[in-house]
Design a protein around this motif. Structure first.
Motif, PDB file in Angstrom:
ATOM      1  N   HIS A  38     -12.194  48.608 -16.658  1.00  0.00           N
ATOM      2  CA  HIS A  38     -12.649  48.904 -18.473  1.00  0.00           C
ATOM      3  C   HIS A  38     -13.528  50.521 -18.733  1.00  0.00           C
ATOM      4  O   HIS A  38     -12.495  50.747 -19.714  1.00  0.00           O
ATOM      5  CB  HIS A  38     -12.894  47.438 -19.192  1.00  0.00           C
ATOM      6  N   ASP A  39     -14.823  50.571 -18.762  1.00  0.00           N
ATOM      7  CA  ASP A  39     -15.816  51.753 -18.468  1.00  0.00           C
ATOM      8  C   ASP A  39     -15.119  52.981 -18.667  1.00  0.00           C
ATOM      9  O   ASP A  39     -14.725  54.062 -19.325  1.00  0.00           O
ATOM     10  CB  ASP A  39     -17.168  51.430 -18.298  1.00  0.00           C
ATOM     11  N   ILE A  40     -14.614  52.967 -16.882  1.00  0.00           N
ATOM     12  CA  ILE A  40     -13.656  53.933 -16.709  1.00  0.00           C
ATOM     13  C   ILE A  40     -12.372  54.565 -17.359  1.00  0.00           C
ATOM     14  O   ILE A  40     -11.988  56.132 -17.908  1.00  0.00           O
ATOM     15  CB  ILE A  40     -13.074  53.900 -15.846  1.00  0.00           C
ATOM     16  N   HIS A  41     -11.730  53.673 -17.530  1.00  0.00           N
ATOM     17  CA  HIS A  41     -10.829  53.836 -18.724  1.00  0.00           C
ATOM     18  C   HIS A  41     -11.120  54.480 -19.611  1.00  0.00           C
ATOM     19  O   HIS A  41     -10.481  55.059 -20.409  1.00  0.00           O
ATOM     20  CB  HIS A  41      -9.507  52.590 -18.562  1.00  0.00           C
ATOM     21  N   ARG A  42     -11.931  54.240 -20.404  1.00  0.00           N
ATOM     22  CA  ARG A  42     -12.323  54.650 -21.754  1.00  0.00           C
ATOM     23  C   ARG A  42     -12.782  56.634 -21.961  1.00  0.00           C
ATOM     24  O   ARG A  42     -13.130  56.599 -22.637  1.00  0.00           O
ATOM     25  CB  ARG A  42     -13.669  53.804 -22.369  1.00  0.00           C
ATOM     26  N   ALA A  43     -12.794  56.509 -20.534  1.00  0.00           N
ATOM     27  CA  ALA A  43     -13.981  57.933 -20.187  1.00  0.00           C
ATOM     28  C   ALA A  43     -12.439  58.884 -20.178  1.00  0.00           C
ATOM     29  O   ALA A  43     -12.335  60.157 -19.631  1.00  0.00           O
ATOM     30  CB  ALA A  43     -14.900  57.872 -18.825  1.00  0.00           C
ATOM     31  N   ILE A  44     -11.659  58.522 -19.123  1.00  0.00           N
ATOM     32  CA  ILE A  44     -10.495  58.941 -18.827  1.00  0.00           C
ATOM     33  C   ILE A  44      -9.846  60.113 -20.637  1.00  0.00           C
ATOM     34  O   ILE A  44     -10.140  59.618 -20.972  1.00  0.00           O
ATOM     35  CB  ILE A  44      -8.836  58.431 -18.936  1.00  0.00           C
ATOM     36  N   GLU A  49     -16.827  66.113 -14.834  1.00  0.00           N
ATOM     37  CA  GLU A  49     -18.575  65.881 -15.569  1.00  0.00           C
ATOM     38  C   GLU A  49     -19.091  65.451 -15.871  1.00  0.00           C
ATOM     39  O   GLU A  49     -19.996  63.931 -16.293  1.00  0.00           O
ATOM     40  CB  GLU A  49     -19.034  67.446 -15.433  1.00  0.00           C
ATOM     41  N   ASP A  50     -18.188  65.042 -17.592  1.00  0.00           N
ATOM     42  CA  ASP A  50     -18.248  64.583 -18.706  1.00  0.00           C
ATOM     43  C   ASP A  50     -17.814  63.289 -18.376  1.00  0.00           C
ATOM     44  O   ASP A  50     -18.909  61.473 -18.936  1.00  0.00           O
ATOM     45  CB  ASP A  50     -17.924  64.690 -19.787  1.00  0.00           C
ATOM     46  N   LEU A  51     -17.465  63.201 -17.768  1.00  0.00           N
ATOM     47  CA  LEU A  51     -16.313  61.085 -17.346  1.00  0.00           C
ATOM     48  C   LEU A  51     -17.895  60.475 -16.406  1.00  0.00           C
ATOM     49  O   LEU A  51     -17.999  59.385 -16.837  1.00  0.00           O
ATOM     50  CB  LEU A  51     -15.247  61.389 -16.526  1.00  0.00           C
ATOM     51  N   LEU A  52     -18.049  61.682 -15.674  1.00  0.00           N
ATOM     52  CA  LEU A  52     -19.613  60.192 -15.129  1.00  0.00           C
ATOM     53  C   LEU A  52     -20.740  60.704 -15.479  1.00  0.00           C
ATOM     54  O   LEU A  52     -20.909  59.616 -15.690  1.00  0.00           O
ATOM     55  CB  LEU A  52     -19.845  61.725 -13.654  1.00  0.00           C
ATOM     56  N   ALA A  53     -21.109  61.517 -16.577  1.00  0.00           N
ATOM     57  CA  ALA A  53     -21.853  60.847 -17.293  1.00  0.00           C
ATOM     58  C   ALA A  53     -21.868  59.926 -18.167  1.00  0.00           C
ATOM     59  O   ALA A  53     -22.862  59.128 -18.808  1.00  0.00           O
ATOM     60  CB  ALA A  53     -21.906  62.076 -18.810  1.00  0.00           C
ATOM     61  N   HIS A  54     -20.676  59.849 -18.703  1.00  0.00           N
ATOM     62  CA  HIS A  54     -20.494  58.569 -19.772  1.00  0.00           C
ATOM     63  C   HIS A  54     -20.009  57.309 -18.604  1.00  0.00           C
ATOM     64  O   HIS A  54     -20.410  56.487 -19.564  1.00  0.00           O
ATOM     65  CB  HIS A  54     -18.767  58.889 -19.665  1.00  0.00           C
ATOM     66  N   ASP A  66     -20.408  66.741  -7.456  1.00  0.00           N
ATOM     67  CA  ASP A  66     -19.009  67.649  -7.070  1.00  0.00           C
ATOM     68  C   ASP A  66     -18.121  66.511  -5.906  1.00  0.00           C
ATOM     69  O   ASP A  66     -16.731  66.322  -5.334  1.00  0.00           O
ATOM     70  CB  ASP A  66     -19.985  67.920  -6.089  1.00  0.00           C
ATOM     71  N   THR A  67     -19.368  65.597  -5.743  1.00  0.00           N
ATOM     72  CA  THR A  67     -18.879  65.068  -4.378  1.00  0.00           C
ATOM     73  C   THR A  67     -17.709  64.213  -5.277  1.00  0.00           C
ATOM     74  O   THR A  67     -16.475  63.917  -4.279  1.00  0.00           O
ATOM     75  CB  THR A  67     -19.934  64.408  -3.389  1.00  0.00           C
ATOM     76  N   LEU A  68     -18.139  63.259  -5.644  1.00  0.00           N
ATOM     77  CA  LEU A  68     -17.120  62.171  -6.438  1.00  0.00           C
ATOM     78  C   LEU A  68     -16.021  62.444  -7.312  1.00  0.00           C
ATOM     79  O   LEU A  68     -15.205  61.930  -6.813  1.00  0.00           O
ATOM     80  CB  LEU A  68     -18.062  61.316  -7.552  1.00  0.00           C
ATOM     81  N   SER A 132      -5.682  74.573 -18.716  1.00  0.00           N
ATOM     82  CA  SER A 132      -5.944  72.979 -18.151  1.00  0.00           C
ATOM     83  C   SER A 132      -8.098  73.499 -18.049  1.00  0.00           C
ATOM     84  O   SER A 132      -8.508  74.341 -19.017  1.00  0.00           O
ATOM     85  CB  SER A 132      -5.603  73.587 -16.346  1.00  0.00           C
ATOM     86  N   SER A 133      -8.256  72.820 -17.676  1.00  0.00           N
ATOM     87  CA  SER A 133      -9.569  72.706 -17.453  1.00  0.00           C
ATOM     88  C   SER A 133      -9.891  73.931 -17.127  1.00  0.00           C
ATOM     89  O   SER A 133     -11.084  74.436 -17.137  1.00  0.00           O
ATOM     90  CB  SER A 133      -9.702  71.284 -16.325  1.00  0.00           C
ATOM     91  N   ASP A 134      -8.970  74.143 -15.791  1.00  0.00           N
ATOM     92  CA  ASP A 134      -9.970  75.682 -15.009  1.00  0.00           C
ATOM     93  C   ASP A 134     -10.139  76.804 -15.946  1.00  0.00           C
ATOM     94  O   ASP A 134     -10.386  77.963 -15.852  1.00  0.00           O
ATOM     95  CB  ASP A 134      -8.628  76.038 -14.083  1.00  0.00           C
ATOM     96  N   ASP A 135      -9.119  77.229 -17.076  1.00  0.00           N
ATOM     97  CA  ASP A 135      -9.600  77.828 -17.843  1.00  0.00           C
ATOM     98  C   ASP A 135     -10.482  77.676 -19.269  1.00  0.00           C
ATOM     99  O   ASP A 135     -10.475  78.652 -19.856  1.00  0.00           O
ATOM    100  CB  ASP A 135      -8.002  77.714 -19.182  1.00  0.00           C
ATOM    101  N   VAL A 136     -10.994  76.903 -19.628  1.00  0.00           N
ATOM    102  CA  VAL A 136     -12.247  77.070 -20.649  1.00  0.00           C
ATOM    103  C   VAL A 136     -13.872  76.487 -20.346  1.00  0.00           C
ATOM    104  O   VAL A 136     -13.473  76.057 -18.848  1.00  0.00           O
ATOM    105  CB  VAL A 136     -11.955  75.818 -21.401  1.00  0.00           C
ATOM    106  N   ARG A 137     -14.201  76.455 -20.416  1.00  0.00           N
ATOM    107  CA  ARG A 137     -16.125  76.351 -20.121  1.00  0.00           C
ATOM    108  C   ARG A 137     -16.179  74.558 -20.250  1.00  0.00           C
ATOM    109  O   ARG A 137     -17.113  74.005 -19.527  1.00  0.00           O
ATOM    110  CB  ARG A 137     -17.065  77.044 -20.461  1.00  0.00           C
TER     111      ARG A 137
END
Length: 220
Positions: A38-44, A49-54, A66-68, A132-137
């Motif tokens: 449930h907590d992961i779903h709310r961070a999708i 990096e921000d998801l892992l911080a969340h 990076d490994t995760l 995509s995420s590759d296009d922005v910081r």
């Protein structure tokens, strides 16, 4: 003036949010982290990096990030040949294109993930550009992805609409001063989407398509 239809992909055009949840859960489990789905779903919808911080906290061991993220990408990649598009997703994009909107996909996915998602949705003929995420910081909820997408469409925020399925989408759109439309098919409650900035909420792409003439797309 050009009008831009900025469209999120995961959870908005493709039924993939719960696949991401399972893949992040398994990546975290393999690394010894006990995190509720449930907590992961709310961070999708957040960049990795921000998801892992969340879900793990700002004080986590960031050397694991990076490994995760790589483990999640490997697990999610096993679904690339069978990602399920949401019903009428392609029809919605083609109708917006037919009405003169410049359709730009705006996603936190990587380029590799986006390629697989585009194959699943199968509406490249209606898509003007992708971001995509590759296009922005900074990813959503920062407005940078929306600003980048508006530049690709050569459109002003006041003439554009952003469709997404998460609070991060709605917050990014609000910060970019773009009209936001929320979809419930990503699993986030209507109230949460509205509080984050959605001007209108629909069940899924087919529902938005059926009500396109009374949606925020008619105000631009």
């Amino acid at each position: 003036m050009n009008r831009a239809a900025l469209i999120d992909v995961d959870g908005t055009l493709a039924d993939t949010n719960h696949l991401h949840v399972v893949c992040w859960w398994e990546a975290l489990r393999q690394a010894g982290h006990d995190v509720a789905m449930h907590d992961i779903h709310r961070a999708i919808g957040l960049p990795g990096e921000d998801l892992l911080a969340h879900v793990l906290g700002e004080d986590r061991d960031t050397t694991e990030d990076d490994t995760l993220s790589a483990a999640h990408s490997t697990l999610y990649g096993t679904y690339f040949d069978r990602l399920p598009p949401l019903h009428a997703a392609a029809d919605l994009l083609r109708e917006l294109d037919r009405r003169g909107w410049r359709v730009v996909l705006v996603t936190s996915a990587t380029d590799a993930e986006l390629d697989a998602l585009r194959r699943a949705v199968d509406a490249d003929d209606a898509i003007t550009a992708t971001a995509s995420s590759d296009d922005v910081r900074e990813g959503k909820p920062a407005p940078e992805p929306l600003h980048h997408a508006l530049g690709l469409a050569d459109a002003a925020a006041r003439d554009s609409v952003f469709v997404g399925d998460t609070v991060w989408d709605m917050e990014a759109g609000a910060r970019a001063h773009v009209a936001c439309v929320g979809l419930l098919c990503g699993g986030i409650p209507q109230r949460d989407l509205e509080e984050a900035g959605a001007r209108a909420v629909y069940r899924h792409p087919a529902d938005l398509l059926a009500h396109i003439d009374t949606s925020p797309f008619t105000d631009r």
